[in-house]
Design an enzyme around this catalytic site. Structure first.
Site, PDB file in Angstrom:
ATOM      1  N   ALA B  37       0.752  -1.281   0.017  1.00  0.00           N
ATOM      2  CA  ALA B  37       0.077   0.009   0.017  1.00  0.00           C
ATOM      3  C   ALA B  37       0.906   1.349  -0.066  1.00  0.00           C
ATOM      4  O   ALA B  37       1.945   1.260   0.780  1.00  0.00           O
ATOM      5  CB  ALA B  37      -0.941  -0.044   1.161  1.00  0.00           C
ATOM      6  N   ASP B  38       0.483   2.280  -0.774  1.00  0.00           N
ATOM      7  CA  ASP B  38       1.037   3.631  -0.733  1.00  0.00           C
ATOM      8  C   ASP B  38       0.202   4.630  -0.116  1.00  0.00           C
ATOM      9  O   ASP B  38      -0.738   4.101   0.459  1.00  0.00           O
ATOM     10  CB  ASP B  38       1.504   4.088  -2.091  1.00  0.00           C
ATOM     11  CG  ASP B  38       0.346   4.227  -2.895  1.00  0.00           C
ATOM     12  OD1 ASP B  38      -1.009   4.292  -2.541  1.00  0.00           O
ATOM     13  OD2 ASP B  38       0.418   4.399  -4.315  1.00  0.00           O
ATOM     14  N   SER B  39       0.706   5.648   0.264  1.00  0.00           N
ATOM     15  CA  SER B  39       0.051   6.525   1.069  1.00  0.00           C
ATOM     16  C   SER B  39      -1.623   6.700   0.513  1.00  0.00           C
ATOM     17  O   SER B  39      -2.280   6.934   1.409  1.00  0.00           O
ATOM     18  CB  SER B  39       0.561   8.256   1.319  1.00  0.00           C
ATOM     19  OG  SER B  39       0.717   8.622  -0.051  1.00  0.00           O
ATOM     20  N   ALA B  41      -3.247   4.668  -0.917  1.00  0.00           N
ATOM     21  CA  ALA B  41      -4.032   3.165  -0.713  1.00  0.00           C
ATOM     22  C   ALA B  41      -4.339   3.243   0.557  1.00  0.00           C
ATOM     23  O   ALA B  41      -5.479   2.795   1.165  1.00  0.00           O
ATOM     24  CB  ALA B  41      -3.146   2.071  -1.009  1.00  0.00           C
ATOM     25  N   ILE B  42      -3.578   3.937   1.679  1.00  0.00           N
ATOM     26  CA  ILE B  42      -3.892   3.770   3.132  1.00  0.00           C
ATOM     27  C   ILE B  42      -4.882   4.853   3.459  1.00  0.00           C
ATOM     28  O   ILE B  42      -5.986   4.434   4.057  1.00  0.00           O
ATOM     29  CB  ILE B  42      -2.654   4.328   4.012  1.00  0.00           C
ATOM     30  CG1 ILE B  42      -1.338   3.284   3.989  1.00  0.00           C
ATOM     31  CG2 ILE B  42      -3.190   4.489   5.365  1.00  0.00           C
ATOM     32  CD1 ILE B  42      -1.406   1.939   4.588  1.00  0.00           C
TER      33      ILE B  42
END
Lengths: 412, 81
Positions: B37-39, B41-42
């Site tokens: 997950a990237d930022s 996706a979080i």
């Protein structure tokens, strides 16, 4: 253009005529129409209920499932077409990534996601109504951005935006960039996917679209008396441009050489072309000058030919530029088959020109049943023509009075 | 809602959002390092938790939710409160 020679070594095509190069070329040679009823949304309230929709496109063939929703459809098309173009050119991973770049534009960008997000904003409010992927899903230059990430192309990366001449300007600018030494390999062209209520409704509001809803395959009929507007389409047309010596050194198949490009402005009206197509005339003349070729060398013009009143203006511009030779060269509007892909159309049509030179086949203008007396050139009516020509032009004109013309030359 | 219900539903949301296989989606997995997950996706994941469990997760508390298990514990505590 003085400088390095530039080869077209790959194409990637997605249009209502097919997903992939072979399907598109076959349909173009067979004179098939890709136009049909709108299925993307309920168009029953619209005056125009037909469009050129891409069928059977499965983004997960090219993009991991979770990343598909991070891209509006026009970016998915661009990523898929770029993968096809790179494979078609047999490029492999870049040996010198900083010398590889991407110029891919769109006329409008991510309208479908914008429209859906606006709906969900009103329904759920800002916190839950707007995805964190909203902005990167809709902005135009994420098309070249996503391509560069996937192929590790670290050179120039941007989108030229010029309405319906976007794809042609992108390719022309990439051609000049390679010619003057700014890059060795460029993926260039246009992408668009706006079969949406706002876009269909917007062009319909201008009375720019055909309303021949009962005969979709007859609706795009450039140069005819009965033409009643353009047919909005979607898709993506990309080419791989490569420094000639590099392409030769690696034994690449070269579809065509790109030899000339010009960009001009009418400085006249927001949507109407200047009288007699003055801006278009200058554009064709300057593209030929850029190529260092006389008008008599041109054997074929892929016209902008949108199936609007501007077809007559383009015809008179061609006559003004070519004089007596206008009667000898062939002109066709492939929009009669694939419709008008807006920002993608110039990319698709330039790729078609490269394929026409390579295969020695000129794709036809279909539906030319009742030629407009003001449109009296050889438009390659109804059927493709097997003929080898040496030089072709691709015309693209856009709202805002912007014009682009590309000149391509047969190899050998 | 029991802890095991919450756990099942959290795992289902994580699998859907991050497109991970069931066997990879265990409580000890870190969203960023283990599940890709990237930022952004979080953010999307947190919003999905909020909608599904009808809670609000303030931005300053998101940084404490690093693993699938952290999410389960956080949501359990908030649903009790």
């Amino acid at each position: 253009m003085t400088g390095r020679r530039v080869a077209v070594t790959g194409v990637g095509l997605i249009s209502p005529l097919g997903v992939g190069n072979d399907d598109n070329w076959r349909s173009l040679c067979a004179g098939k129409s890709g136009i049909g009823p709108i299925t993307r949304f309920d168009a029953s309230a619209m005056t125009t209920r037909i469009a050129g929709e891409v069928r059977d496109f499965d983004a997960t063939r090219w993009v991991p499932k979770k990343e598909v929703r991070q891209m509006d459809l026009f970016i998915q098309y661009a990523v898929a077409a770029a993968a096809m173009a790179v494979e078609d050119a047999k490029l492999g991973p870049p040996d010198d990534p900083e010398r590889f770049g991407v110029y891919v534009g769109a006329g409008l960008g991510g309208l479908p996601v914008l429209e859906a997000t606006h709906d969900s904003l009103r329904e759920k409010g800002p916190r839950h109504g707007i995805s964190p992927y909203f902005v990167p899903a809709i902005i135009v230059n994420l098309a070249p951005g996503q391509i560069s990430i996937r192929h590790n192309y670290r050179g120039p990366n941007m989108s030229h935006v010029s309405a319906c001449s976007t794809g042609a300007h992108s390719i022309g600018e990439a051609f000049h960039l390679i010619a003057r030494g700014g890059a060795d390999v460029m993926i260039a062209g246009g992408t668009e996917a706006t079969v949406s209520p706002l876009c269909i409704g917007g062009f319909a509001s201008m009375r720019a679209l055909s309303t021949r809803n009962d005969e979709p395959t007859k609706a795009s009929r450039p140069f005819t008396k009965s033409r009643d507007g353009f047919v909005l389409s979607e898709g993506c047309g990309l080419v791989v441009l490569e420094a000639w010596e590099r392409a030769k050194a690696r034994g690449a198949r070269i579809y065509a050489e790109i030899v000339g490009y010009a960009a001009t402005s009418d400085a006249h009206h927001i949507t109407a072309p200047s009288p007699d197509g003055e801006g278009a005339q200058r554009c064709m003349r300057l593209a030929l000058r850029d190529a260092g070729l006389p008008p008599e060398s041109v054997g074929y013009i892929n016209a902008h030919g949108t199936s609007t009143s501007a077809d007559a203006t383009e015809t008179s511009a061609i006559k003004a530029v070519f004089g007596a030779h206008a009667r000898k060269l062939a002109v066709s509007s492939t929009k009669s088959m694939h419709g008008h892909l807006l920002g993608a159309t110039g990319g698709l049509e330039a790729a078609i020109c490269a394929l026409a030179l390579h295969h020695e086949v000129l794709p036809p203008t279909i539906n030319l049943d009742d030629p407009d007396p003001e449109c009296d050139l050889d438009y390659v009516p109804h059927e493709a023509r097997k003929v080898a020509v040496d030089v072709v032009l691709s015309n693209s004109f856009g709202f805002g009075g912007t014009n682009a013309c590309l000149a391509l030359k047969r190899v050998g | 809602m029991t802890t095991s219900d919450i756990e099942k539903q959290v795992i289902e949301i994580v699998r859907e959002q991050l497109d991970v296989k069931p066997e990879d989606c265990t409580l000890d997995k870190i969203f960023t390092d283990d599940l890709g997950a990237d930022s952004l996706a979080i953010v999307e994941l947190v919003l999905a938790f909020e909608e599904h469990f009808e809670i609000k997760i303030p931005d300053e508390e998101v940084e404490n939710i690093k693993t699938v298990g952290d999410a389960v514990n956080y949501i359990r505590a908030r649903r009790k409160a």
